[in-house]
Each structure stands twice: as C-alpha cells, then as structure tokens.
Design an enzyme around this catalytic site. Structure first.
Site, PDB file in Angstrom:
ATOM      1  CG  ASP A  38      -1.888  -0.898   1.094  1.00 37.71           C
ATOM      2  OD1 ASP A  38      -2.357  -1.282   0.072  1.00 37.71           O
ATOM      3  OD2 ASP A  38      -2.661  -1.351   2.467  1.00 37.71           O
ATOM      4  CE1 TYR A  85       4.088  -6.698   3.523  1.00 39.33           C
ATOM      5  CE2 TYR A  85       3.357  -9.147   3.661  1.00 39.33           C
ATOM      6  CZ  TYR A  85       3.571  -7.833   2.894  1.00 39.33           C
ATOM      7  OH  TYR A  85       3.038  -7.792   1.805  1.00 39.33           O
TER       8      TYR A  85
END
Length: 247
Positions: free
Chosen positions: A52, A111
């Site tokens: 994003d 992540y």
C-alpha cells in the site's frame, strides 16, 4: 522471451503504493519506466506483493519479461542507473527458471513492523517507523500474538475493501520483540489479507499499552467482525522483508 527475477528495495513514502496508477507515482511505474529507458520495451512487471501507499520493502520480488536475452548483470546495472532519481533499488537480478512467477510461485511472505518506543520523535527514521511515546509491554503483545497463529477466519483483521475471495488464512509466525528502542513485530504467512498486518499490529499495540488484555485479542479474532478490530497501524513502520519460494 527470457524472464528476469529481481530483488527490490524501496522507500514507500513517495509512492501511491506498489501497483501502477494512472496519475500517481508508483513503485511499479518507476521500475517499468526504467525498463523502457534501458531497452525501449514497454513491459508489465509482476510482484510477490502489492504494498500500500507508504509501505516499504527490503525484500520485494518482481519479474520482468524482456524481448532480448540480456546478461543478468547488464539488467541489474541498467535498471539501477535509470532508477537513481527514484526511491527504488534493484538489489539483485537473475534469469528465472522456466515457469517461475514472482507472485504465484511464492509460498511465503514475511513482513516486519517497526515501532519506535521512546519519548523523543524520530529524526532520521521519520516516515519509516511508528512513533509511540507510551512504554509498551512487548511481552504481553507477544503473548497476545500467539492467539493469531494458525488457520483462522481473519475477518476482524481484514480491510472492508479487501478483494480476497476468502477471509481464511494461515498465519505461520507472529512474534513481538524489543530491539533497543524499537519494538519489532514479525509476521509470516503464505499470503495476507488487505491491511491484515497493520490491523493485527494496531490491535496488539492496544495490548502493549494496557488498554486491551491478551484474551481480548482472542475474542476479537473469534468475533469475525471488523468492528472488533483495534486501530489500524499507520503504513510508516511496515516493511515487506522477504518472499519465499521453497528454493
């Protein structure tokens, strides 16, 4: 048509996400423009993860198909030469195996979320960490994170606009650790829902701040209700740090 596997690092702040945008800067657009400047070819690259706006990467993996059989080192050097004005770097380039795909061949995505846990705001890492002045109990956060590991319906931690067909995912790793003045949250899974990591992170911070209990996280997960999620963590501290292909 040879396919090249690229390992990519980028600062997400200047971009409206990884995916190409018609009128906004994107990481994909920057790389595709570099390819065109290098060899004149218009391409559409594929990536392991479409991060994003504002999300960073130290281990994004993409592939690009080129008309000419260039040496991998030439591709590496040329793309970096044409990316000097961008916040994007090609860390490595190699010729991919037959049938390999940056997205569909991936079986693990990793992540990292960085929280700067001190009173003083960041000077050097502004926009690269989530600054939290209040002391956080990382051990309580880690204990709560263990409720998230495994196969679950993650509707609570799924963005309302998520396009995934199913909210069911398997979270393989959820770990919270203190590293100096920072708290690091590590998450590993084959794939994630849209904003799942940021939703889980924001919820775990509620535990660290003493506003939620460890069992509150379990209850929120089991509710399968987006309204039961804690605040969504900002994009600043999130990094795609690695992609696994079983190789």
């Amino acid at each position: 048509m040879p396919r090249y596997r690229l390992l990519v690092e980028y600062d997400g702040r200047p971009y409206a996400g990884f995916q190409a945008q018609a009128t906004l800067p994107s990481v994909q657009g920057a790389i595709e423009a570099a390819v065109k400047a290098f060899c004149g070819q218009e391409v559409r690259i594929a990536a392991a993860g479409r991060t994003d706006t504002g999300v960073h990467a130290t281990g994004q993996v993409v592939h690009v198909d080129l008309d000419k059989d260039w040496p991998a080192q030439t591709v590496f050097n040329a793309l970096n030469a044409h990316l000097t004005r961008e916040a994007v770097s090609i860390l490595s380039a190699e010729v991919a195996e037959e049938g390999w795909h940056a997205r569909f061949s991936a079986n693990e995505r990793r992540y990292l979320y960085r929280i700067l846990n001190r009173r003083a705001p960041p000077a050097l890492d502004k926009g690269r960490v989530w600054h939290m002045k209040k002391d956080l109990d990382h051990e309580a956060m880690h204990a709560a994170a263990q409720h998230l590991i495994g196969l679950h319906d993650f509707t609570t931690f799924r963005d309302m606009h998520c396009q995934s067909k199913s909210p069911v995912k398997t979270l393989d790793v959820a770990r919270v650790r203190r590293v100096g003045e920072e708290i690091h949250l590590d998450f590993e899974a084959r794939s994630f829902l849209h904003r799942q990591v940021r939703s889980m992170t924001g919820t775990l911070v509620e535990v660290g701040a003493g506003r939620w209990t460890v069992d509150d996280v379990k209850a929120a997960l089991e509710a399968r209700d987006r309204r039961e999620c804690g605040p969504v963590a900002p994009a600043d501290g999130l990094y795609l740090v690695g992609v696994g292909y079983g190789d």
